[in-house]
Design a protein around this motif. Sequence first.
Motif, short mmCIF file in Angstrom:
data_model
loop_
_atom_site.label_atom_id
_atom_site.label_comp_id
_atom_site.label_asym_id
_atom_site.label_seq_id
_atom_site.Cartn_x
_atom_site.Cartn_y
_atom_site.Cartn_z
N LEU A 131 32.85 70.85 85.17
CA LEU A 131 31.98 71.60 84.29
C LEU A 131 31.94 70.88 82.95
O LEU A 131 32.98 70.67 82.32
CB LEU A 131 32.50 73.03 84.11
CG LEU A 131 31.75 73.92 83.11
CD1 LEU A 131 30.33 74.22 83.62
CD2 LEU A 131 32.52 75.22 82.88
N GLU A 132 30.75 70.49 82.49
CA GLU A 132 30.64 69.78 81.23
C GLU A 132 30.98 70.74 80.08
O GLU A 132 30.51 71.89 80.04
CB GLU A 132 29.24 69.21 81.05
CG GLU A 132 29.15 68.20 79.91
CD GLU A 132 27.93 67.29 80.01
OE1 GLU A 132 27.86 66.32 79.24
OE2 GLU A 132 27.07 67.54 80.87
N LEU A 133 31.81 70.27 79.18
CA LEU A 133 32.32 71.12 78.11
C LEU A 133 31.33 71.24 76.95
O LEU A 133 30.47 70.36 76.76
CB LEU A 133 33.66 70.56 77.60
CG LEU A 133 34.80 70.65 78.62
CD1 LEU A 133 36.03 69.90 78.15
CD2 LEU A 133 35.16 72.12 78.88
N PRO A 134 31.40 72.32 76.17
CA PRO A 134 30.47 72.52 75.04
C PRO A 134 30.48 71.33 74.08
O PRO A 134 31.53 70.78 73.75
CB PRO A 134 31.02 73.78 74.37
CG PRO A 134 31.74 74.52 75.45
CD PRO A 134 32.34 73.45 76.32
N GLY A 135 29.27 70.93 73.66
CA GLY A 135 29.11 69.80 72.74
C GLY A 135 28.81 68.50 73.44
O GLY A 135 28.23 67.59 72.85
N SER A 136 29.27 68.36 74.71
CA SER A 136 29.03 67.14 75.48
C SER A 136 27.59 67.15 75.99
O SER A 136 27.06 68.23 76.34
CB SER A 136 30.01 67.09 76.66
OG SER A 136 29.78 65.97 77.46
N PRO A 137 26.89 65.97 76.04
CA PRO A 137 27.40 64.62 75.75
C PRO A 137 27.39 64.32 74.25
O PRO A 137 26.69 64.95 73.49
CB PRO A 137 26.40 63.73 76.49
CG PRO A 137 25.11 64.49 76.41
CD PRO A 137 25.50 65.94 76.56
N PHE A 138 28.21 63.29 73.87
CA PHE A 138 28.32 62.86 72.48
C PHE A 138 27.70 61.48 72.34
O PHE A 138 27.92 60.59 73.17
CB PHE A 138 29.78 62.83 72.06
CG PHE A 138 30.50 64.14 72.29
CD1 PHE A 138 30.30 65.21 71.44
CD2 PHE A 138 31.36 64.30 73.36
CE1 PHE A 138 30.96 66.43 71.65
CE2 PHE A 138 32.02 65.50 73.58
CZ PHE A 138 31.82 66.57 72.72
N THR A 139 26.96 61.27 71.25
CA THR A 139 26.32 59.99 71.00
C THR A 139 26.10 59.85 69.50
O THR A 139 26.15 60.83 68.75
CB THR A 139 24.98 59.89 71.76
OG1 THR A 139 24.44 58.57 71.60
CG2 THR A 139 23.99 60.92 71.28
N GLY A 140 25.88 58.62 69.02
CA GLY A 140 25.67 58.37 67.60
C GLY A 140 26.93 57.92 66.91
O GLY A 140 27.80 57.29 67.52
N LYS A 141 27.05 58.25 65.60
CA LYS A 141 28.15 57.73 64.80
C LYS A 141 29.03 58.82 64.19
O LYS A 141 29.98 58.53 63.48
CB LYS A 141 27.60 56.83 63.69
CG LYS A 141 26.87 55.60 64.21
CD LYS A 141 26.45 54.67 63.09
CE LYS A 141 25.70 53.46 63.64
NZ LYS A 141 26.50 52.68 64.58
N SER A 142 28.72 60.09 64.43
CA SER A 142 29.56 61.17 63.90
C SER A 142 30.74 61.41 64.85
O SER A 142 30.55 61.52 66.06
CB SER A 142 28.75 62.47 63.77
OG SER A 142 27.70 62.30 62.83
N SER A 193 35.54 69.58 82.32
CA SER A 193 36.71 70.31 82.79
C SER A 193 36.68 70.32 84.31
O SER A 193 35.63 70.62 84.90
CB SER A 193 36.70 71.74 82.24
OG SER A 193 37.80 72.46 82.71
N CYS A 194 37.82 69.96 84.96
CA CYS A 194 37.86 69.84 86.42
C CYS A 194 38.87 70.83 87.00
O CYS A 194 39.85 71.22 86.35
CB CYS A 194 38.26 68.43 86.84
SG CYS A 194 37.18 67.14 86.19
N GLN A 195 38.65 71.18 88.26
CA GLN A 195 39.56 72.08 88.95
C GLN A 195 40.80 71.35 89.45
O GLN A 195 41.87 71.94 89.55
CB GLN A 195 38.85 72.75 90.13
CG GLN A 195 37.73 73.69 89.70
CD GLN A 195 38.23 74.81 88.80
OE1 GLN A 195 39.24 75.44 89.09
NE2 GLN A 195 37.53 75.04 87.69
#
Length: 643
Positions: free
Chosen positions: A370-381, A360-362
């Motif tokens: 600000l990195e959002l909840p759950g990030s970073p994402f990796t894998g196959k889900s 999220s940016c200003q």
Amino acid sequence: VFSCPDSRCSLASEVSGSPFSGSSVPGPVVSSTGVMRVTFESDVYSFAEGFEASYESATPSCPLSGTLLTAASGSVSDGSGPYPANLDCSWIIAPPGAVSVTLTFTAFDTQAGLDLIRVFSCPDSRCSLASEVSGSPFSGSSVPGPVVSSTGVMKVTMTSGASFSSLNGFAGVYTSQVVVCPLSGTLLTAASGSISDGSGPYQDNMSCSWIIAPLGAISITLTFATFSTEACCDKVRVYSCIDSGCGDTFELAGSPFSGSLVPNTILSGTGVMKVTFISDESTALAGFEASYHSFRSSCPFRESGEVLTASNGSIGDGPFTTYTNMNCQWIIAPPGAASVTLNFTAFSTQSGADFIRVFSCQDSSCSTNLELPGSPFTGKSVPGPVTSSTGVMEVTLTSGGGLTADGFRAFYQSTLVGPECPFSRTVLKAVNGSISDGKGDYGPLSDCYWIIAPDAALTTTLRFTSLSTELGKDVIYIYSCCNVSCACATLLVGPLSGNMIPAPVTSSTGVLMVTFQSDRRIQFSGFEASYWATYCRAGEIQRGGSCTQCPLGYFSGDFAAECTICPAGAYSTIQGASTCTSCPANSFNSYRGSASSDTCLPCIKGTYSPAGSTSCFDCSNQTNAADTGLCSRFLSLHRCCCI
């Protein structure tokens, strides 16, 4: 209760179970002829409450009668077997894009000169200005030849008389000659190409669509070379699709397009684009021509500082596989956005090696994020939706140097914020009032509407007292609606813009909808308008845009939406009554809806009643009033003297 062959009832037959008397409520009684006669007889010996009953009628009809038939070919008929008396059926045949309709009769047998089939040629699907074709009307037993409407719209009607004929009626099939756009309905897979509505003016009632899905494309641009359509009604819409089936679509910013201004280049970031063109039944112009180009890249919008400003769009690392050692960035910053939500549709990366991060940016520089909840994402889900509540989002992809994977696809949607107008999105029911965009200059991206629906109004009129908007950009539309939901709306005036105040606008339905939208650029002082409603007078109600008098036995007051039945103890002897008349003292009436003073029956000896009574009351056993004082007391209290 009798069943009659016609309204004279000279040959009436008593229905099963009739006559009825006593205190048991009879079951429903049916006349299968469409005419019923009911009689009531009483003797001189006793009173009873009598009876009340309601009736319903079943009107004969034909298959699909009253239906707008839009298929390119089909059939019409009065049904199977002998047709009934008193038929009144109609069909309107209006296939989209049709330039002619031909009706061929396959069977024909009606009462000559009495039961008629008429065929009309119409300029549009409303058929309000229909002209009867040569040879029509048709009746008798000779099968007519083919009948043609050269306008592309045909109306067919059948009417039968009051007597049953035992004839089989008619049946027919219709075909149409339909004009479609070049390549309409085709999946376009070339890397680039063009689409158009055809050469010369397009046709009325066209319905064309193209799906552009070049193999391996990750984005498509559509550029219009020419554009001229009816501004109100003939529209080009452009969508992004998730795949070539275009089952999931979202309309791109600016769409739909109409009028004479050539739209700006449009971008679909999914690699699949759908374009539609629909015209109405009148005013065909030159149409449009457009070319498309597709782009293949392992990382679209990879260039430093690229900002996505469309309100909706999509991102991804390419259609097939993620390359190694990638470092991609997308900044999503639609002007005026309050929030941006990213929805992943596919996700397959090397777990622990390839990462998608969401911030999220200003502002659109994303210098502070600000990195959002759950990030970073990796894998196959496939991750769930991710939202930036600032209206600006940054997405990055970094991949390692090892194995490759299919990567990810995602689309984003933004919620735009425009200044709220006073009472916008409200149903206004006052007899009169005003609307405006608010004090001072309106803001960018205003999106306001008002529904003005005073209860039981005959007409509603809107008059502008001031108007100042960006010409051709910040516009007002005024519609007449058939009901308060405005599910069916007819454009009265629009688009309005600039500073020329229009004449007052009136809706004959009593319901108006006003919309106001502004763009991001220039704002002015906006508009103010006042409205007022007209009503039927007391004793009348509004029906179909006109005033209808209340029937005998009913009344209505000021601003009434419905007539009210006269209560027991009262009556109404005139149509259009504003009040009911009470039965006089020492009489009564126990039935609602009385239409005569004769229904007010006198009280019998030893009883009394005040005016407007539904029954008489006992005089407390004071049936002999030798005491004149006592009689006077009863006269004073009850307006009667018991003797």
